[in-house]
Design a protein around this motif. Structure first.
Motif, PDB file in Angstrom:
ATOM      1  N   GLU A 127       0.945  -1.185  -0.014  1.00 59.83           N
ATOM      2  CA  GLU A 127      -0.012  -0.049   0.059  1.00 59.83           C
ATOM      3  C   GLU A 127       0.753   1.216   0.005  1.00 59.83           C
ATOM      4  N   PRO A 128       1.316   1.726  -1.058  1.00 54.21           N
ATOM      5  CA  PRO A 128       0.895   1.305  -2.489  1.00 54.21           C
ATOM      6  C   PRO A 128       1.430   0.192  -2.954  1.00 54.21           C
ATOM      7  N   ALA A 129       1.096  -0.420  -4.012  1.00 55.38           N
ATOM      8  CA  ALA A 129       2.082  -1.718  -4.803  1.00 55.38           C
ATOM      9  C   ALA A 129       2.967  -0.727  -5.604  1.00 55.38           C
ATOM     10  N   LEU A 130       4.251  -0.899  -5.339  1.00 51.23           N
ATOM     11  CA  LEU A 130       5.394  -0.419  -6.159  1.00 51.23           C
ATOM     12  C   LEU A 130       5.687  -0.808  -7.347  1.00 51.23           C
ATOM     13  N   VAL A 131       6.071   0.102  -8.287  1.00 48.85           N
ATOM     14  CA  VAL A 131       6.275  -0.093  -9.704  1.00 48.85           C
ATOM     15  C   VAL A 131       7.843   0.087  -9.724  1.00 48.85           C
ATOM     16  N   THR A 132       8.259  -0.302 -10.884  1.00 47.30           N
ATOM     17  CA  THR A 132       9.748   0.005 -11.173  1.00 47.30           C
ATOM     18  C   THR A 132      10.157   1.097 -12.062  1.00 47.30           C
ATOM     19  N   ASP A 133      11.459   1.361 -12.342  1.00 49.25           N
ATOM     20  CA  ASP A 133      11.551   2.262 -13.574  1.00 49.25           C
ATOM     21  C   ASP A 133      11.038   2.316 -14.680  1.00 49.25           C
ATOM     22  N   ASP A 134      10.522   1.163 -15.174  1.00 52.82           N
ATOM     23  CA  ASP A 134       9.782   1.046 -16.284  1.00 52.82           C
ATOM     24  C   ASP A 134       8.351   1.939 -16.214  1.00 52.82           C
ATOM     25  N   THR A 135       7.729   1.848 -15.127  1.00 51.14           N
ATOM     26  CA  THR A 135       6.647   2.846 -15.178  1.00 51.14           C
ATOM     27  C   THR A 135       6.959   4.349 -14.787  1.00 51.14           C
ATOM     28  N   GLN A 136       7.865   4.611 -14.004  1.00 52.61           N
ATOM     29  CA  GLN A 136       8.500   5.903 -14.060  1.00 52.61           C
ATOM     30  C   GLN A 136       8.903   6.532 -15.306  1.00 52.61           C
ATOM     31  N   MET A 137       9.509   5.889 -16.058  1.00 58.60           N
ATOM     32  CA  MET A 137      10.124   6.406 -17.159  1.00 58.60           C
ATOM     33  C   MET A 137       8.908   6.436 -18.417  1.00 58.60           C
ATOM     34  N   ALA A 138       8.085   5.598 -18.471  1.00 57.31           N
ATOM     35  CA  ALA A 138       6.784   5.834 -19.149  1.00 57.31           C
ATOM     36  C   ALA A 138       6.126   7.077 -18.679  1.00 57.31           C
ATOM     37  N   LEU A 139       5.818   7.278 -17.275  1.00 59.48           N
ATOM     38  CA  LEU A 139       5.221   8.520 -16.988  1.00 59.48           C
ATOM     39  C   LEU A 139       6.017   9.731 -17.458  1.00 59.48           C
ATOM     40  N   ALA A 140       7.299   9.672 -17.472  1.00 59.49           N
ATOM     41  CA  ALA A 140       8.176  10.803 -17.898  1.00 59.49           C
ATOM     42  C   ALA A 140       7.967  11.175 -19.221  1.00 59.49           C
ATOM     43  N   VAL A 141       7.761   9.983 -20.317  1.00 62.31           N
ATOM     44  CA  VAL A 141       7.504  10.283 -21.503  1.00 62.31           C
ATOM     45  C   VAL A 141       6.086  10.707 -21.744  1.00 62.31           C
ATOM     46  N   GLY A 142       5.036  10.039 -21.304  1.00 63.00           N
ATOM     47  CA  GLY A 142       3.673  10.603 -21.412  1.00 63.00           C
ATOM     48  C   GLY A 142       3.620  12.033 -20.843  1.00 63.00           C
ATOM     49  N   GLU A 143       4.303  12.478 -19.934  1.00 63.61           N
ATOM     50  CA  GLU A 143       4.012  13.812 -19.415  1.00 63.61           C
ATOM     51  C   GLU A 143       4.799  14.769 -20.147  1.00 63.61           C
ATOM     52  N   ALA A 144       5.700  14.322 -20.901  1.00 64.58           N
ATOM     53  CA  ALA A 144       6.377  15.296 -21.814  1.00 64.58           C
ATOM     54  C   ALA A 144       5.507  15.592 -22.947  1.00 64.58           C
ATOM     55  N   LEU A 145       4.877  14.592 -23.447  1.00 62.49           N
ATOM     56  CA  LEU A 145       3.989  14.609 -24.598  1.00 62.49           C
ATOM     57  C   LEU A 145       2.680  15.319 -24.236  1.00 62.49           C
ATOM     58  N   LEU A 146       2.371  15.255 -23.071  1.00 58.72           N
ATOM     59  CA  LEU A 146       1.267  16.384 -22.407  1.00 58.72           C
ATOM     60  C   LEU A 146       1.609  17.631 -22.267  1.00 58.72           C
ATOM     61  N   GLU A 147       2.868  17.811 -22.002  1.00 60.53           N
ATOM     62  CA  GLU A 147       3.456  19.368 -21.868  1.00 60.53           C
ATOM     63  C   GLU A 147       3.797  19.937 -23.185  1.00 60.53           C
ATOM     64  N   VAL A 148       4.152  19.191 -24.412  1.00 62.31           N
ATOM     65  CA  VAL A 148       4.418  20.032 -25.472  1.00 62.31           C
ATOM     66  C   VAL A 148       3.152  20.139 -26.237  1.00 62.31           C
ATOM     67  N   GLY A 149       1.922  19.470 -25.974  1.00 64.26           N
ATOM     68  CA  GLY A 149       0.681  19.471 -26.672  1.00 64.26           C
ATOM     69  C   GLY A 149       0.786  19.300 -27.973  1.00 64.26           C
ATOM     70  N   ALA A 150       0.249  20.256 -28.791  1.00 63.26           N
ATOM     71  CA  ALA A 150       0.174  20.059 -30.514  1.00 63.26           C
ATOM     72  C   ALA A 150       1.480  20.256 -31.305  1.00 63.26           C
ATOM     73  N   ASP A 151       2.447  20.818 -30.246  1.00 62.77           N
ATOM     74  CA  ASP A 151       3.792  20.962 -30.901  1.00 62.77           C
ATOM     75  C   ASP A 151       4.737  19.830 -30.776  1.00 62.77           C
ATOM     76  N   VAL A 152       4.369  18.718 -31.618  1.00 65.34           N
ATOM     77  CA  VAL A 152       5.254  17.776 -31.292  1.00 65.34           C
ATOM     78  C   VAL A 152       6.213  17.638 -32.540  1.00 65.34           C
TER      79      VAL A 152
END
Length: 330
Positions: free
Chosen positions: A44-69
């Protein structure tokens, strides 16, 4: 259906289930969990590894740049988010050395083509690419470029680039309703169609190596190795007997094309039973967390968030960040 959320949470669920089984022998995993592998989140919580942490980094980068990909817009944002991950006190989950070495070089401001680990095709290239397949509104050129580019910042081998693109497109196609039975053929077609396509606007002069004669020959090696890995998946599925360690059939998953192949194998054995998919991915002798996280991303993209146990949503680590990305893209 909330397929984007289903895929992102599926990635995290598989990652968490595979976290304790990584580096274990298959017999030890089966002795503790049975041949189906772990099927309950722990902690509680169920921990993840760097795989999820880095996927979040990629996803949040895409969310930040928006349409300017574009490469110019995305590169500094990805660089900043990768550096923030590397410096985080939560980066204590046995992160991959290739990622750490490359990000260490990115930290001094040098061009990413001088920081990337040119000969590495480790699974760190594609364990984090799932968000690229889920973000809406990209053209085919943008999606393929981003999938390869996010890999190339740390892993410069052409097979890491091709495997990342295939992983992203598997998530995209499953989210859009592709039948699991048609997935391998679609991926093989992608290998054939893209074999000589070098995305120079994203990759620049990455192809230039002492023994490489052209950018087309550089990238073709990656697509050919991925096509061979997909052949192994097809052969393993055709045998009909899927018992035992999946890594013996399609590879241990430490390198990009094997992580993709073994995740696909675990997914396609039972594509309509997502908990079985991630449990089977975790019950593997190789890179269990990466195999299970990709298998979970595929299952969740196809079946949606409601296919997973409801109670897992509040138990998994980083649920708030997963919900934010999924909510933006569903």
């Amino acid at each position: 259906m909330r397929a984007a959320s289903g895929s992102l949470f599926g990635l995290a669920y598989g990652d968490s289930l595979g976290k304790p089984t990584e580096f274990q022998e298959y017999a030890s995993i089966v002795a503790r969990y049975g041949p189906g592998g772990p099927r309950q989140l722990v902690g509680e919580p169920a921990l993840v590894t760097d795989d999820t942490q880095m996927a979040l980094a990629v996803g949040e980068a895409l969310l930040e740049v928006g349409a300017d990909v574009t490469p110019a817009a995305l590169e500094p944002v990805l660089r900043r988010r990768f550096l923030a991950w590397a410096a985080s006190p939560e980066n204590d989950r046995a992160p991959g050395m290739t990622c750490l070495r490359a990000i260490g070089l990115l930290a001094d401001g040098r061009p990413w083509t001088r920081a990337t680990q040119a000969d590495s095709k480790g699974c760190g290239a594609n364990m984090r690419v799932t968000p690229v397949g889920l973000v809406p509104g990209l053209t085919d050129d943008q999606r393929a470029g981003v999938a390869q580019f996010q890999a190339a910042l740390t892993h410069g081998h052409p097979t890491g680039l091709a495997a990342s693109e295939l992983t992203a497109y598997a998530c995209l196609w499953l989210r859009n309703g592709l039948a699991p039975a048609d997935l391998l053929a679609a991926l093989r077609d992608r290998c054939s169609a893209q074999r000589k396509v070098y995305r120079g606007d994203w990759l620049g002069e990455l192809w230039q190596r002492p023994t490489v004669t052209s950018p087309e020959d550089f990238i073709a090696r990656g697509w050919d190795e991925c096509a061979a890995a997909l052949d192994r998946v097809e052969a393993a599925l055709a045998k009909g007997d899927h018992a035992g360690d999946p890594c013996l059939a399609t590879g241990a998953g430490w390198i990009a094309e094997e992580a993709l192949a073994t995740a696909l194998y675990c997914y396609l054995i039972s594509p309509h039973d997502p908990v079985t998919v991630v449990g089977r991915g975790a019950a593997s002798s190789g890179d269990s967390d990466s195999i299970a996280c990709l298998a979970g991303a595929f299952a969740g993209a196809s079946l949606g968030l409601s296919a997973w146990p409801d109670e897992w949503q509040t138990q998994i680590e980083y649920a708030d960040r997963l919900f934010r990305l999924g909510g933006a893209w569903d």
